[in-house]
Design a protein around this motif. Structure first.
Motif, short mmCIF file in Angstrom:
data_model
loop_
_atom_site.label_atom_id
_atom_site.label_comp_id
_atom_site.label_asym_id
_atom_site.label_seq_id
_atom_site.Cartn_x
_atom_site.Cartn_y
_atom_site.Cartn_z
N ASN A 59 34.05 36.13 12.59
CA ASN A 59 33.96 35.95 11.26
C ASN A 59 35.25 35.92 10.58
O ASN A 59 35.67 35.42 9.63
CB ASN A 59 32.89 36.84 10.50
CG ASN A 59 31.47 36.33 10.56
OD1 ASN A 59 31.20 35.56 9.74
ND2 ASN A 59 30.55 36.65 11.55
N TYR A 93 27.31 41.66 15.34
CA TYR A 93 26.92 40.64 14.67
C TYR A 93 26.40 40.95 13.26
O TYR A 93 25.84 42.03 13.35
CB TYR A 93 25.91 39.72 15.33
CG TYR A 93 26.43 38.94 16.75
CD1 TYR A 93 26.88 37.56 16.66
CD2 TYR A 93 26.26 39.62 18.17
CE1 TYR A 93 27.11 36.94 18.02
CE2 TYR A 93 26.85 38.87 18.87
CZ TYR A 93 27.29 37.52 18.95
OH TYR A 93 27.96 37.07 19.92
N ILE A 126 28.85 34.10 8.97
CA ILE A 126 28.26 33.12 9.83
C ILE A 126 27.62 34.02 10.69
O ILE A 126 27.90 34.80 11.71
CB ILE A 126 29.48 32.63 10.66
CG1 ILE A 126 30.15 31.84 9.44
CG2 ILE A 126 28.68 31.49 11.59
CD1 ILE A 126 31.41 31.00 10.11
N SER A 127 26.17 33.88 10.81
CA SER A 127 25.33 34.79 11.62
C SER A 127 25.33 34.69 13.15
O SER A 127 25.10 35.64 13.95
CB SER A 127 23.72 34.58 11.18
OG SER A 127 23.40 33.33 11.67
N SER A 128 25.87 33.51 13.66
CA SER A 128 25.99 33.37 14.95
C SER A 128 27.37 33.66 15.56
O SER A 128 27.67 33.55 16.97
CB SER A 128 25.87 31.79 15.17
OG SER A 128 26.89 31.13 14.51
N LYS A 129 28.12 34.43 14.74
CA LYS A 129 29.64 34.82 15.10
C LYS A 129 29.55 36.30 15.02
O LYS A 129 29.11 37.08 14.02
CB LYS A 129 30.61 34.16 14.23
CG LYS A 129 30.87 32.47 14.43
CD LYS A 129 31.89 32.20 13.69
CE LYS A 129 32.13 30.71 13.98
NZ LYS A 129 32.59 30.30 15.31
N THR A 130 30.41 36.94 15.84
CA THR A 130 30.57 38.38 15.71
C THR A 130 31.45 38.62 14.38
O THR A 130 32.12 37.73 13.93
CB THR A 130 31.45 38.83 17.17
OG1 THR A 130 32.60 38.26 16.93
CG2 THR A 130 30.70 38.54 18.48
#
Length: 338
Positions: free
Chosen positions: A102, A137, A94-98
């Motif tokens: 993830n 990220y 998930i690109s928006s999560k660290t």
């Protein structure tokens, strides 16, 4: 550990039925690394996704640790899947999560407490060598690092089985070796059964214990990795192994060979790979030999030697020389210029 019995997967399309998996029977032991090899469209991804029922089989049985997954209700299947981790070719982060979040995502989905997550995620990142990347990220990571995050996430709920869908095909050779080494360490240290699909026999040679070759949805050959490399039966299997061991002679070398000579590929299995069999052959027959290519591979610590050799002499003596090699349990194949 995993039993696939008469497994079939069909896809209905406007043009008719497509058979992804046809009557596959496989037995995968607990704690082993099992490879499934085939070209694109062979059915290997469909087969892998049937193991955790991401693809529901049209017919047949999928038995994992004694439980037939095809008979479970949806809630029961969700619980069973927590013990089956999965990693993919393109990571699916998930690109928006660290990195931390993830990995934590899998634990939250399993309804673990915040305290458990806070303790477990650093342990997993330490295991995959990313303890210092928790706050970064995905966009800040290399391909290999992204796959390590995906592996950590797949291990979050202590699975008994790890399914790997082409886990190294998007990576460069050096990174591929590091990921394979990590999977080997995980298998040995945690005892997790690993099922890996790939189109690269080099990956199978380096990592797997047993392998199945697929073509057109069918398993056409299976066995221990060493045995498959040492004595491939099906033409497709021989093609895969030839690519993995790189036996093709360059054209300039063919141009230099005597027209009356024969070029043979000699396979030395096990103990024979460490003996001076070619030297013995030259002593007992009236032929001349010129080694054109050769190397010894070690597969699961067992030697497998392959030599390509030009043999010159009278035909009767060449036949005698080749028979000597066969009698020494060597595989012998006459090689023709393509």
């Amino acid at each position: 550990m995993i039993e696939l019995k008469h497994l079939n997967k069909e896809y209905k399309t406007k043009k008719g039925t497509i058979y992804g998996v046809r009557d596959v029977n496989l037995s995968i032991r607990k704690g082993e690394i099992f490879g499934i090899v085939g070209y694109s469209g062979a059915g290997k991804s469909s087969l892998l996704r049937c193991i955790n029922l991401l693809e529901k089989p049209t017919s047949g049985e999928v038995i994992v640790d004694g439980v037939n997954l095809t008979t479970l209700s949806k809630p029961q299947l969700r619980n069973a899947r927590q013990k089956i981790g999965m990693i993919f070719q393109h990571f699916h982060l998930i690109s928006s999560k660290t990195v931390f979040d993830n990995v934590a995502f899998a634990l939250k989905a399993a309804e673990k407490s915040a305290e458990e997550i806070k303790k477990r995620v650093p342990e997993l990142l330490q295991l995959v060598g990313l303890a210092d990347k928790a706050d970064q990220y995905p966009a800040q990571l290399s391909g290999g690092q992204k796959q390590r995050v995906a592996i950590a996430r797949a291990l979050a709920n202590d699975p008994q089985v790890l399914l790997c869908d082409e886990p190294t095909s998007a990576l460069d050779p050096m990174t591929t070796k590091s990921i394979l080494a990590l999977l080997r360490d995980i298998n040995q240290s945690l005892g997790i059964t690993i099922v890996l699909i790939t189109h690269e026999m080099e990956v199978v040679k380096d990592l797997c214990d047993n392998v199945a070759i697929m073509q057109g949805g069918v398993v056409i050959e299976q066995g221990a990795v060493y045995d498959i490399f040492a004595n491939p039966v099906q033409p497709l299997t021989r093609e895969f192994i030839q690519h993995a061991l790189d036996f093709k002679l360059p054209d300039p070398l063919w141009d230099k060979l005597d027209s009356g000579s024969k070029v043979v590929k000699i396979l030395f299995r096990g103990h024979a790979a460490e003996q001076a069999i070619i030297n013995q052959m030259l002593k007992v027959t009236n032929v001349q030999g010129n080694i054109l290519h050769g190397k010894i591979e070690y597969i699961k610590d067992k030697p497998l030697g392959t030599f390509i050799m030009e043999v010159k002499g009278e035909q009767s003596e060449i036949d005698k020389a080749l028979q000597f090699l066969v009698d020494q349990s060597c595989g012998v194949e006459v090689v023709n210029r393509d």
